[in-house]
Write an enzyme that holds these catalytic residues in place. Structure first.
Site, PDB file in Angstrom:
ATOM      1  N   GLY D 158      31.859  -4.548  -5.055  1.00 16.06           N
ATOM      2  CA  GLY D 158      31.528  -4.664  -3.630  1.00 16.06           C
ATOM      3  C   GLY D 158      31.766  -6.274  -3.310  1.00 16.06           C
ATOM      4  N   CYS D 159      31.981  -6.456  -1.965  1.00 17.48           N
ATOM      5  CA  CYS D 159      32.006  -7.621  -1.645  1.00 17.48           C
ATOM      6  C   CYS D 159      30.857  -8.458  -1.573  1.00 17.48           C
ATOM      7  CB  CYS D 159      32.713  -7.639  -0.148  1.00 17.48           C
ATOM      8  SG  CYS D 159      31.514  -6.841   0.897  1.00 17.48           S
ATOM      9  N   TYR D 160      29.826  -7.964  -1.292  1.00 17.08           N
ATOM     10  CA  TYR D 160      28.364  -8.667  -1.355  1.00 17.08           C
ATOM     11  C   TYR D 160      28.080  -8.938  -3.116  1.00 17.08           C
ATOM     12  CZ  TYR D 160      27.487  -7.776   3.397  1.00 17.08           C
ATOM     13  OH  TYR D 160      27.267  -7.745   4.872  1.00 17.08           O
ATOM     14  N   ALA D 163      30.281 -12.013  -4.137  1.00 21.42           N
ATOM     15  CA  ALA D 163      29.809 -13.469  -3.499  1.00 21.42           C
ATOM     16  C   ALA D 163      28.303 -13.537  -4.086  1.00 21.42           C
ATOM     17  CB  ALA D 163      29.693 -13.341  -1.955  1.00 21.42           C
ATOM     18  N   GLU D 248      32.895 -13.782   4.176  1.00 19.99           N
ATOM     19  CA  GLU D 248      31.516 -13.335   3.883  1.00 19.99           C
ATOM     20  C   GLU D 248      30.720 -14.614   3.203  1.00 19.99           C
ATOM     21  OE1 GLU D 248      31.217  -9.652   1.955  1.00 19.99           O
ATOM     22  OE2 GLU D 248      30.113 -10.596   0.384  1.00 19.99           O
TER      23      GLU D 248
END
Lengths: 343, 343, 343, 343
Positions: D158-160, D163, D248
């Site tokens: 996932g993107c979160y 990061a 993000e």
């Protein structure tokens, strides 16, 4: 009717108002303006798609704590006036039903703006209440103020015609307009709430584009009104969508039937709009932020070296271009101060 | 020279390049494009105000790790070509000094764009290198490609003339243009880096406005080039600033000297630009996002019912409107593939 | 004094008000709120850098037609109250001079917010009026309302402390806060009008970033106030800048000194703020648009599975975070309705 | 298969690639990256809802001139690898069908990210291909590079989590993380293309807000990965939506199991990521513009006075947070240079 949550008001209201189609951008704003109006009582707000929701759950910034219901034409007792914010075509039958019950109607759609049925049908299709066609007053307040006082049915102008005609009216009234180009631009609220790839934030940020380049239905409306004022000139009209929410600019280029001087034209504009509460003639070009969230129209006119007139008008497309002007007209219909409830 | 951090390159570079004025928006982009160019070596970037800083500390997204130095005209040995990104008026003396040392120059300013000194002086004031005036090639690549091959001094067109002339050239070349209105709009990168209340994010968000409504100096440049193509028509020109960074749209309205049909005009455009690597003729109106961060120009033309031509061109104002076209021309000056290093 | 253009008012004003530093973002808004206030008369607006300009030429949307003048401390006769919108450090001497003439002062700077001179000096440097230090009332209205009634000097809290303390106060007052993280974000109006590469539209659009990551001076102010309420807990504080104009969100994460249940905490918040005219406890997370251009603070609190409290507060950083709260306090100082002139 | 418009490529491609679900934001970008990849050939792009349209009509800026077709699992001959950009839950059966034909799969959904079926079912519901559950490699390249070489099925994080884990990995690997708060924010591309009131430009401009405040399904994924690295710490996670398209930021606050010094931690980060082609450890806080349209991750770490670690990671949520990292992994799966086709 939503009695329990009806708006508290000091004293007897001048009218008990229904807003039909209150979940769209212009309907919601109309509800918000009526909610904050010192002389009007907002008694019902309706929506087919969002019935059961509270308006402040959809538009928290408007702080209108009423629940949206489905419109029930059999239960309109006590309603004095209605603002109808339906899509073009869908508005006419509801307007007719409301008028049949004696309710004053401010229609925000295009259904009663045009004077020629043939033109209407070309741009919008079959009309939903042909008997009423032609019976409304065109609600460009600064032009039709006298007819609006006491009117029963008012067709609120399109946002582009509002800005374009206010930008050009002083010259149109003198019969001075020959050939006209209107380059218009507006924010995404003009596109309406209906979701669409085009107005997704990810698509619209850092973007701008012309649309309806093969013909936009506001063009015949602009031509109709300029002709009515005295300048039956052809209009080339191209709208653009900008990456902002509320705001509209009409940049109008006009050849004139006789030479005009810059100072002369600027004086004409100042004089024409001197007493208008919502039109300000500026000394330089307008900007959209200055009119956002207001019913103001900022106008600037100049004449270039070779004689072409360039006239600008900036409005908030959902205020002066729709719901604000709608309430301005409702004020006149009811004999109230034209500026009541507006900023 | 910034030898240590000079750009690594596979093989011998076609030219060692200096970018003068690299801390402004167009200079920084020029440096970035040269930095990523397969055949050019970026050997120095200069700036008066930001000397001592690394370019990637000012523009991190460009990832150019060179240090800005003050331009020293006495230490230019080894420089083959320069892109000069100075303000109008300030560029000419530096261009002259560079040319005197035999360095090829792509000038991004207006100093060598106009052909009449009188016109230059009216719009820009005294010229800083009158001996060189008139000796540059006007760098609208799609029009002057042959003259650009092997040119020594190229004046990169203004962003508005680039979009406007590309929008109208196929008609101009046939002598078909009569009366022209250009309504242009661009993002805040066109305003330059110089800080100002107007381009503070808080002032510009949710805003848009026309500017230079009493005359913009790109107008004579547009007229000069349309006349050179065969259509010496007057141009009315009004620019607007939009709440976006990079992007420019010219919406051009033209009366024609003879009636034209839509399909005919559209075919003419497709044919004219068929072989152009950076001009695409679309089947519908362009949008700015599609050309952002590219050297592309998207063109669309239509003819409205009553015969007026409406032509649109969308570019990225700092790419095709400045630095991208500058490198496109430098490629031609050096005999490289015109598209090298560009997207 | 700017007698000729002083604001017309129905009846005798409760106070004649000066806004010093009215050309910055918070000063201009303070002037606009006073201008529209039913009980206050705006009699002078001052600015060093913009003296001679009309405020509506700088901020057209505020529609305040007064001219900015230089502050002349020898000509303040007739002024009852002043709102001082000077930079930190510069405010103190002017505040002292105004107080010496008996003028009520609402200071928007940080100069009178802190209670420990050592803390002030660490974060802001030498104080400009040490005799007055510690004599002002901290203007977080919802906490210090009683002391604000009749106060002579009020230090308006920083925007971040306003949001953070309102988000956490109900728990702080019970001594429940142990370890706190405040992740805050605000729009570019919080950066101030001073032009800077960072807030150029071209730099800020499509961008966001943390700043002052090694320590921001609002942290000691937040800790001071939470301790005063009963929770002397350490605070980790990181602010971020967002691509929007007005709006601020404090997302606060807190460990508690005793276990708390979600429903219990939510009930505590509703009860604590039940009578607050400008604080609304929401049933779900807040958003910035809902509070823009208002003095509202929207609060939401929840407790995650493992017991950490997450509390949010959204305000408009230049309204409740500065000028709006300043007028809210001025109302109390003058014995007016706390909400007068505010939305 | 779309043979006629298949992408021209110099030499034999390393793989013929299908992108399934190419009309959404991440699928379209995956197609665009593959289209521009020097070693991959994009041979088919599929979409249920937009079959029959060309991808460049939906995303003109990507310039991929292929037509979207419906996925036909019976006609996949010649396909070597697939990137699947389906919604969570819907991906698993298609992934299974592709794997059954021996096709390498990069899955962008959450269906193969988690290791505990119970956790999957709690956050996503029933799994669509339980036999394959647990057989994929978690595609956080910087952590699992060796396992990714030659892998057959990769679950793109996932993107979160991408990061957050990159922001914390150097500490997690040392077992130093105790208690963690992740405050994350991303642009509207993270919300997906699916139209919704929330991401209408008119709703999102000048707005920002937290969401999923009662629990977001990326939290267990972050906890799983930090634990796998050596720090089984609880994570509090709150995401926010920002008024920008791509970008993000994870702002991570961590208590440590042992005291750490700022310089020491910063050195640890520089060392850990020294050889990573797409992770840059900055000397100050990151910003989103610097990584937009790139596969870069910008990291910054600091330690505040009282010892809490604050670590930031900025990525483009649809590049390194989805499709860019997907191609990075596909490169490894195929034995190509990890950076091929990426910027």
């Amino acid at each position: 009717m939503n009695e329990l949550s009806a708006q508290p008001l000091a004293g007897e209201p001048a009218a008990r108002v229904l807003v039909a189609g209150a979940s769209g951008f212009t309907g919601a704003l109309a509800a918000a303006i009526v909610w904050g109006h010192p002389n009007l009582q907002l008694v019902a707000i309706t929506s087919r798609s969002d019935a059961g929701k509270r308006l402040d759950s959809l538009y928290s910034r408007y702080r209108v704590p009423l629940e949206l219901t489905e419109l029930d034409l059999d239960r309109l007792e006590g309603i004095d006036a209605a603002i109808v914010a339906y899509p073009h075509g869908a508005a006419a039958p509801t307007v007719a039903a409301l008028r049949a019950q004696g309710i004053l109607v401010v229609d925000l759609s295009a259904d009663f703006r045009l004077r020629e049925m043939e033109t209407y049908e070309r741009w919008y299709g079959e009309h939903g209440a042909p008997d009423l066609f032609g019976t409304g007053v065109y609600g460009l307040t600064e032009i039709y103020r006298e007819q609006l006082r006491g009117a029963k049915l008012v067709a609120t102008p399109g946002c582009y015609p509002t800005a374009s005609v206010l930008a050009l009216a002083p010259l149109a009234e003198r019969g001075l307009l020959a050939d006209i180009v209107v380059n218009a631009m507006q924010g995404t609220s003009g596109y309406g709430r209906s979701s669409d790839d085009l107005v997704h934030f990810s698509a619209m940020t850092e973007n701008a584009f012309p649309y309806k380049t093969e013909g936009h239905r506001h063009r015949p409306e602009i031509e109709q009104e300029l002709a009515a004022l005295g300048s039956p000139a052809p209009v080339t009209f191209v709208p653009h969508l900008l990456p902002l929410d509320q705001g509209e600019l009409a940049t109008c280029f006009a050849q004139t039937t006789a030479p005009v001087a810059k100072e002369e034209v600027q004086a004409l504009y100042r004089e024409r709009y001197a007493d208008e509460p919502f039109v300000t003639v500026l000394d330089g070009p307008p900007n959209l932020r200055a009119v956002r969230d207001t019913n103001e129209c900022h106008v600037y006119v100049t004449v270039e070296e070779r004689g072409r007139v360039i006239a600008f008008a900036a409005i908030d497309n959902i205020w002066k271009g729709a719901s604000g002007q709608g309430v301005q007209n409702l004020n006149l219909m009811l004999g109230l101060d034209e500026t009541a409830g507006l900023v």
